[in-house]
Write a protein that holds these residues in place. Sequence first.
Motif, PDB file in Angstrom:
ATOM      1  N   TRP A  23      29.963  17.236 -87.567  1.00 45.61           N
ATOM      2  CA  TRP A  23      29.298  17.313 -86.259  1.00 45.61           C
ATOM      3  C   TRP A  23      29.597  18.694 -85.680  1.00 45.61           C
ATOM      4  CZ3 TRP A  23      26.090  13.832 -83.783  1.00 45.61           C
ATOM      5  CH2 TRP A  23      25.788  14.101 -82.446  1.00 45.61           C
ATOM      6  N   PRO A  24      28.637  19.601 -85.687  1.00 41.95           N
ATOM      7  CA  PRO A  24      28.921  20.966 -85.229  1.00 41.95           C
ATOM      8  C   PRO A  24      29.438  20.998 -83.790  1.00 41.95           C
ATOM      9  CG  PRO A  24      26.811  20.868 -86.368  1.00 41.95           C
ATOM     10  CD  PRO A  24      27.254  19.457 -86.174  1.00 41.95           C
ATOM     11  N   GLY A  25      30.465  21.813 -83.584  1.00 48.88           N
ATOM     12  CA  GLY A  25      31.040  21.977 -82.259  1.00 48.88           C
ATOM     13  C   GLY A  25      32.128  20.988 -81.914  1.00 48.88           C
ATOM     14  N   SER A  76      34.678   3.822 -80.076  1.00 49.03           N
ATOM     15  CA  SER A  76      35.759   4.538 -79.397  1.00 49.03           C
ATOM     16  C   SER A  76      36.021   5.888 -80.050  1.00 49.03           C
ATOM     17  CB  SER A  76      37.040   3.703 -79.419  1.00 49.03           C
ATOM     18  OG  SER A  76      36.889   2.516 -78.671  1.00 49.03           O
ATOM     19  N   GLN A  77      36.013   5.908 -81.368  1.00 52.44           N
ATOM     20  CA  GLN A  77      36.231   7.171 -82.088  1.00 52.44           C
ATOM     21  C   GLN A  77      35.119   8.160 -81.766  1.00 52.44           C
ATOM     22  OE1 GLN A  77      34.090   7.506 -85.255  1.00 52.44           O
ATOM     23  NE2 GLN A  77      34.562   9.682 -85.130  1.00 52.44           N
ATOM     24  N   ALA A  78      33.879   7.695 -81.746  1.00 54.43           N
ATOM     25  CA  ALA A  78      32.765   8.590 -81.432  1.00 54.43           C
ATOM     26  C   ALA A  78      32.891   9.130 -80.010  1.00 54.43           C
ATOM     27  CB  ALA A  78      31.442   7.853 -81.606  1.00 54.43           C
ATOM     28  N   GLU A  79      33.340   8.290 -79.087  1.00 51.10           N
ATOM     29  CA  GLU A  79      33.508   8.749 -77.708  1.00 51.10           C
ATOM     30  C   GLU A  79      34.568   9.839 -77.616  1.00 51.10           C
ATOM     31  OE1 GLU A  79      34.082   7.003 -73.172  1.00 51.10           O
ATOM     32  OE2 GLU A  79      34.545   5.701 -74.879  1.00 51.10           O
ATOM     33  N   GLN A  80      35.641   9.691 -78.379  1.00 46.51           N
ATOM     34  CA  GLN A  80      36.728  10.663 -78.329  1.00 46.51           C
ATOM     35  C   GLN A  80      36.371  11.981 -79.033  1.00 46.51           C
ATOM     36  OE1 GLN A  80      40.807   9.161 -79.107  1.00 46.51           O
ATOM     37  NE2 GLN A  80      39.829   7.165 -79.343  1.00 46.51           N
ATOM     38  N   TRP A  81      35.588  11.924 -80.098  1.00 46.92           N
ATOM     39  CA  TRP A  81      35.429  13.090 -80.961  1.00 46.92           C
ATOM     40  C   TRP A  81      34.308  14.032 -80.564  1.00 46.92           C
ATOM     41  CZ3 TRP A  81      36.257  12.490 -86.903  1.00 46.92           C
ATOM     42  CH2 TRP A  81      37.520  11.935 -87.145  1.00 46.92           C
ATOM     43  N   TYR A  82      33.203  13.534 -80.029  1.00 52.69           N
ATOM     44  CA  TYR A  82      31.973  14.328 -80.037  1.00 52.69           C
ATOM     45  C   TYR A  82      31.544  14.865 -78.683  1.00 52.69           C
ATOM     46  CZ  TYR A  82      31.870  12.222 -84.661  1.00 52.69           C
ATOM     47  OH  TYR A  82      32.205  11.816 -85.917  1.00 52.69           O
ATOM     48  N   GLY A  83      32.309  14.623 -77.630  1.00 56.73           N
ATOM     49  CA  GLY A  83      32.086  15.299 -76.364  1.00 56.73           C
ATOM     50  C   GLY A  83      30.946  14.774 -75.514  1.00 56.73           C
TER      51      GLY A  83
END
Length: 321
Positions: free
Chosen positions: A282-284, A92-99
């Motif tokens: 994580w760039p961007g 869930s965190q990865a889904e929210q953070w990395y676009g």
Amino acid sequence: MKLPRIALPLLAVLALLAGCTAARRAPNGGDPGSADHGGGADHGPVAAGSSTRTITVDGVARTYHVYRPASLPPSAPVPLVVMLHGGFGSGSQAEQWYGWDAEADSGRFVVAYPDGINHAWAVGGGCCGDPGRTGVDDVHFISELVAALSKDLPVDPARVYATGISNGGLMSYRLACDTTLFAAIGPDSATLLGDCPSPAPVSVVHIHGTADQNIPYGGGRGDGVAHIDGPPVPDVVASWRGVDTCGTPTVTTAAPVTTSVADCPGGRTVELITIDGAGHQWPGASPRPFMQHVVGTDPPSTALNATDTIWRFFAAHPKSG
């Protein structure tokens, strides 16, 4: 305020669990867990938007989250990207953070965000966290995840990809070492740990900052909680050029980014993107100072957008043959 490192695992769990509920709702407002039919795995159509599914692997119920763009046609073969969170993170965190959801909308592909046990992945060499110490077979889990989704979606087997940050980036290398499922991998702020004796050729795009102290670009023991001790990043990438029998790389620099690209047989490519002065990040991505401290990452570089860069690489590199 600088928080003591001893508090990080508890803070990570509390903060990530508190912030994840809203992202798990499908566009129709339904309960994303309602698709759980028991019997060891969720089966049936994958709804548009975000949903959560469960599969039992090696006797353990494992969860993963799926984003399916509403614009996808119902039966046309689609690419699948497996996005692997870092240590102390979650799907869930990865889904929210990395676009990746927005990238999936524009690129017309499906994204899976698996959850590591106790927020970590077993990637070889005893790393990382509880899975690394206890020998969890996360390769088996991810392989079964891809198989399960391929039953319920028209996943194109020539366009299955894995990417991740930190511990998740290490996991993408482990998947490339131990399976033949993936056309390409895109590790960020990662390295290769453990044995990798006879990997199949695969395209690789690796992004790394020269000031990364958790997984040092030049190799050696990092300062992060896991104290990852890996080889120099250029050596890892060179080893994959050997696996893929690539030609001599072409190197270009547009400060602060240096890109090394090697073309390989079968349409494969091995690419290293180095960001001068960038840390473990994580760039961007959007800056999240407190949570970055919790999960042990640095401020995101603005030199490039890693999600867009990795997807464009994936889209250009289906599995050969």
